[in-house]
Design a protein around this motif. Structure first.
Motif, mmCIF file in Angstrom:
data_model
loop_
_atom_site.group_PDB
_atom_site.id
_atom_site.type_symbol
_atom_site.label_atom_id
_atom_site.label_comp_id
_atom_site.label_asym_id
_atom_site.label_seq_id
_atom_site.Cartn_x
_atom_site.Cartn_y
_atom_site.Cartn_z
ATOM 1 N N ARG A 55 0.824 -1.207 0.000
ATOM 2 C CA ARG A 55 0.000 0.000 0.000
ATOM 3 C C ARG A 55 0.861 1.261 0.000
ATOM 4 N N PRO A 56 0.258 2.396 -0.362
ATOM 5 C CA PRO A 56 1.010 3.661 -0.352
ATOM 6 C C PRO A 56 1.500 4.018 1.058
ATOM 7 N N PRO A 57 2.502 4.900 1.148
ATOM 8 C CA PRO A 57 2.988 5.305 2.471
ATOM 9 C C PRO A 57 1.873 5.934 3.308
ATOM 10 N N GLY A 58 1.862 5.638 4.574
ATOM 11 C CA GLY A 58 0.850 6.204 5.456
ATOM 12 C C GLY A 58 -0.418 5.375 5.525
ATOM 13 N N ALA A 59 -0.449 4.241 4.802
ATOM 14 C CA ALA A 59 -1.658 3.411 4.835
ATOM 15 C C ALA A 59 -1.870 2.859 6.237
ATOM 16 N N VAL A 60 -3.107 2.899 6.683
ATOM 17 C CA VAL A 60 -3.419 2.297 7.978
ATOM 18 C C VAL A 60 -3.380 0.778 7.807
ATOM 19 N N GLU A 61 -3.463 0.066 8.899
ATOM 20 C CA GLU A 61 -3.364 -1.402 8.882
ATOM 21 C C GLU A 61 -4.356 -1.979 7.861
ATOM 22 N N ILE A 142 9.038 11.040 5.333
ATOM 23 C CA ILE A 142 8.836 9.839 4.512
ATOM 24 C C ILE A 142 9.640 8.653 5.042
ATOM 25 N N ASN A 143 10.692 8.947 5.818
ATOM 26 C CA ASN A 143 11.477 7.843 6.371
ATOM 27 C C ASN A 143 10.678 7.025 7.386
ATOM 28 N N LEU A 144 9.536 7.562 7.819
ATOM 29 C CA LEU A 144 8.691 6.815 8.762
ATOM 30 C C LEU A 144 7.733 5.866 8.023
ATOM 31 N N ALA A 145 7.728 5.951 6.694
ATOM 32 C CA ALA A 145 6.824 5.072 5.926
ATOM 33 C C ALA A 145 7.211 3.610 6.148
ATOM 34 N N ARG A 146 6.217 2.764 6.230
ATOM 35 C CA ARG A 146 6.460 1.319 6.360
ATOM 36 C C ARG A 146 5.584 0.596 5.342
ATOM 37 N N ILE A 147 5.934 0.787 4.069
ATOM 38 C CA ILE A 147 5.159 0.188 2.979
ATOM 39 C C ILE A 147 5.285 -1.334 3.040
ATOM 40 N N VAL A 198 22.615 -6.338 3.961
ATOM 41 C CA VAL A 198 21.746 -6.762 5.062
ATOM 42 C C VAL A 198 20.692 -5.673 5.266
ATOM 43 N N VAL A 199 19.430 -6.089 5.367
ATOM 44 C CA VAL A 199 18.336 -5.131 5.559
ATOM 45 C C VAL A 199 18.022 -5.004 7.047
ATOM 46 N N HIS A 200 17.778 -3.795 7.498
ATOM 47 C CA HIS A 200 17.437 -3.567 8.904
ATOM 48 C C HIS A 200 15.993 -3.083 8.993
ATOM 49 N N SER A 201 15.154 -3.878 9.622
ATOM 50 C CA SER A 201 13.708 -3.618 9.585
ATOM 51 C C SER A 201 13.338 -2.336 10.313
ATOM 52 N N GLU A 202 14.178 -1.884 11.261
ATOM 53 C CA GLU A 202 13.786 -0.672 11.978
ATOM 54 C C GLU A 202 13.944 0.577 11.115
ATOM 55 N N HIS A 203 14.650 0.477 9.993
ATOM 56 C CA HIS A 203 14.823 1.650 9.135
ATOM 57 C C HIS A 203 14.229 1.475 7.746
ATOM 58 N N CYS A 204 13.984 0.233 7.329
ATOM 59 C CA CYS A 204 13.515 0.001 5.962
ATOM 60 C C CYS A 204 12.102 0.543 5.781
ATOM 61 N N THR A 205 11.897 1.394 4.752
ATOM 62 C CA THR A 205 10.567 1.954 4.497
ATOM 63 C C THR A 205 9.766 1.068 3.546
ATOM 64 N N GLY A 206 10.435 0.126 2.915
ATOM 65 C CA GLY A 206 9.740 -0.721 1.946
ATOM 66 C C GLY A 206 9.479 -0.005 0.638
ATOM 67 N N CYS A 207 10.303 0.994 0.315
ATOM 68 C CA CYS A 207 10.044 1.794 -0.890
ATOM 69 C C CYS A 207 10.230 0.978 -2.161
ATOM 70 N N GLY A 208 11.086 -0.056 -2.110
ATOM 71 C CA GLY A 208 11.241 -0.925 -3.274
ATOM 72 C C GLY A 208 12.297 -0.480 -4.269
ATOM 73 N N LEU A 209 13.018 0.608 -3.980
ATOM 74 C CA LEU A 209 14.067 1.034 -4.909
ATOM 75 C C LEU A 209 15.155 -0.023 -5.028
ATOM 76 N N CYS A 210 15.383 -0.801 -3.952
ATOM 77 C CA CYS A 210 16.360 -1.886 -4.000
ATOM 78 C C CYS A 210 15.887 -2.987 -4.946
ATOM 79 N N GLU A 211 14.598 -3.356 -4.820
ATOM 80 C CA GLU A 211 14.046 -4.399 -5.688
ATOM 81 C C GLU A 211 14.119 -3.957 -7.150
ATOM 82 N N HIS A 212 13.870 -2.666 -7.368
ATOM 83 C CA HIS A 212 13.920 -2.111 -8.713
ATOM 84 C C HIS A 212 15.343 -2.174 -9.260
ATOM 85 N N ALA A 213 16.322 -1.955 -8.376
ATOM 86 C CA ALA A 213 17.720 -1.850 -8.823
ATOM 87 C C ALA A 213 18.407 -3.203 -8.937
#
Lengths: 276, 279
Positions: A55-61, A142-147, A198-213
């Motif tokens: 879901r987009p950033p800021g999506a509720v549960e 935006i760094n608080l996003a958890r997509i 190595v991915v760190h879940s406390e900082h990862c926003t899930g933006c997907g730029l890594c998957e894209h790259a």
């Protein structure tokens, strides 16, 4: 009594009174509504169950998101990169709701989060992607996003084969916090290094730029919804190296002994007599 | 010119329906700010938020609140249509109307209209839509999502036109065929809970079709073209206004009446009822 009733029906008794035909009509409508309702509910239940929607950033549960989203598409229109997709019938996702396909078009993590700001119903809540700035004022962050959460398949990630890559690491907007590179010894050759991301879940926003790259044919780092990607330890495991977590032991009420019918007996007794 | 006059409301309705869709499409594709979003929720001139009140009602049924902004938007739409009256949304805004009208005209072209008995044996009550309306709310409460919004061919059509159709065309085709070969005015006139919602909301509005019996020659054209002929019980019998909220205020009866026995009028429901009682 029963026979009499049947007799009167078979006899073609026209006494289908007004009251009776009203009740029959009501029963028929209620029955039709029930049939329709069951099919309808089954259809929705099947569509709701799609687990890997980002879901987009800021999506509720997710459950609340599905309840609140009116499927208006204002978030998708607000996205300056047209990265947000509105689920179409046939996409297999809840129809009309917005989602990302990170491999194709990831979230670029706009500072002003236009998608969340546009949502008219609160399915995307700017408050969830806001935090206090240095002056203590709540601002969009935006760094608080958890997509979602990036997950690495170490078997196909070429960095873990010993090839220097770092494509995901360099693409990460939260570089050195969400993705770090660990220097490991290459045990296969015995003389080279492995520079493993190595991915760190406390900082990862899930933006997907890594998957894209990611350079592998099918991405070896990919974003999953956090509820799919993360486990959850039981309460009685304590992180001994974490002072705050360690404190839970002090706060604990003390030893808890659970008594079951079996535990009342002597172990020798039940092991010998009952078998396993 | 004569054709234009005798189809003036039809042309006007198509203009309104199509331009609303075009503004939404331009909002998405070109960034125009006139109307953005879709009929479920939108921004008008980048200033006013509008929302589908029935969609909001379903969301409330799930036990979820939405933002005040969205509630105000739903309120604006609800009040607007309630004040005008009848199912103005259905006749003038909803894109599905164009699909079902096409099915309706094809039916009329082969002589299957309200003056003839139904060709197929399949019949359901026009009140079924109120059951579907109730069911939408019950299922929303049970499933935790706005139930009709998940299957609505209306949303699939307007969202599809604006954001991409996907397999949504199958739903639209099914709806067209349902109206064409299964049941006359099947979807809009029998099943659609959004139409039922607006029929209830618009029952007390001011815009009403009025019938003048003295002009009527009993040709039956109005009943033939009316998508909801049960709202015209007074035709040929006495003067009177349409009382039912099920009237879409499409004005078709007015333009097909050569004798001008039908017209639009601004009448309150109380006044209209008096007319009826007075004969």
């Amino acid at each position: 009594m029963r026979n009499e009733k049947r007799h009167s029906l078979e006899g073609g008794n026209p006494a289908l009174t007004e009251r009776r035909s009203f009740l029959l009509g009501l029963a028929r409508s209620a029955g039709a509504a029930a049939v329709g309702g069951l099919v309808w509910a089954g259809f929705i239940d099947g569509k709701k169950a799609y687990p890997t929607v980002l879901r987009p950033p800021g999506a509720v549960e997710e459950a609340r998101f599905l309840a609140k989203c009116t499927k208006c598409g204002l978030c998708a229109e607000a996205c300056p990169y047209d990265a947000l997709i509105m689920a179409k019938p046939g996409d297999g996702r809840p129809v009309g709701t917005p989602y990302f396909l990170m491999r194709e078009d990831p979230c670029r993590m706009c500072q002003d989060i236009p998608c969340a700001a546009e949502c008219p119903t609160g399915a995307l809540a700017p408050a969830l992607v806001s935090g206090p700035d240095d002056a203590g004022i709540q601002r969009l962050d935006i760094n608080l996003a958890r997509i979602g959460l990036a997950v690495i398949d170490r078997e196909t990630c070429i960095a873990y084969w010993g090839i220097q890559c770092e494509a995901c690491y360099r693409a990460c907007p939260v570089i050195d916090r969400a993705i770090t590179v660990e220097h490991l010894k290459n045990d296969r050759t015995g003389k080279h290094a492995i520079l493993g991301p190595v991915v760190h879940s406390e900082h990862c926003t899930g933006c997907g730029l890594c998957e894209h790259a990611c350079v592998t044919r099918k991405a070896s780092i990919f974003v999953l919804p956090r509820e799919l990607a993360l486990g959850e330890p039981s309460e009685h495991y304590v992180r001994g190296w974490d002072a705050a977590d360690e404190k839970r032991i002090e706060d604990a009420a003390g030893d808890v002994t659970t008594t079951t019918p079996r535990s009342k007996k002597d172990p020798l007794e039940y092991l010998n007599q009952e078998g396993f | 010119m004569g054709w234009l006059f005798s189809n003036r409301y039809l042309v006007l309705r198509r203009l309104v329906q199509v331009s609303i869709l075009l503004f939404f499409i331009a909002g998405n594709a070109l960034g125009w700010k006139v109307l953005r979003g879709n009929l479920s929720s939108s921004r008008l001139l980048d200033a006013v938020t509008l929302a589908d009140p029935f969609a909001l009602l379903q969301i409330f049924a799930t036990g979820t609140m939405v933002s005040v902004e969205a509630m105000l938007g739903g309120g604006i739409v609800l009040v607007l249509f309630a004040v005008i009256g009848g199912r103005v949304f259905c006749g003038w805004v909803c894109p599905v109307n164009m699909v079902t009208d096409l099915a309706g005209s094809l039916r009329r072209a082969v002589g299957d209209d309200h003056s003839s008995p139904a060709l197929s044996g399949f019949q359901i009550s026009r009140n079924a839509r109120y059951w579907v309306l109730g069911l939408s709310l019950v299922l929303s409460a049970l499933l935790g999502v706005a139930a009709f919004e998940w299957i609505s061919p209306i949303s699939m059509l307007h969202r599809g036109v604006i954001f991409g159709m996907g397999l949504g065309w199958t739903a639209v085709l099914a709806l067209f065929l349902f109206d064409l070969v299964v049941l006359r005015q099947g979807f809009c006139g029998h099943l659609c809970p959004l139409g039922a919602f607006y029929a209830l909301a618009g029952a007390y509005g001011f815009l009403r079709v009025r019938h003048l019996k003295d002009h009527c020659t009993l040709c039956g054209e109005c009943l033939k073209h009316c998508p909801e002929p049960q709202v015209l019980p007074m035709v040929g019998k006495h003067n009177g206004s349409v009382l039912s909220g099920e009237c879409t205020n499409c004005g078709r009866c007015i333009e097909v009446c050569a004798e001008r026995a039908m017209r639009f009028g601004a009448v309150s429901r109380a006044k209209a009822r008096q007319d009826h009682e007075g004969g």
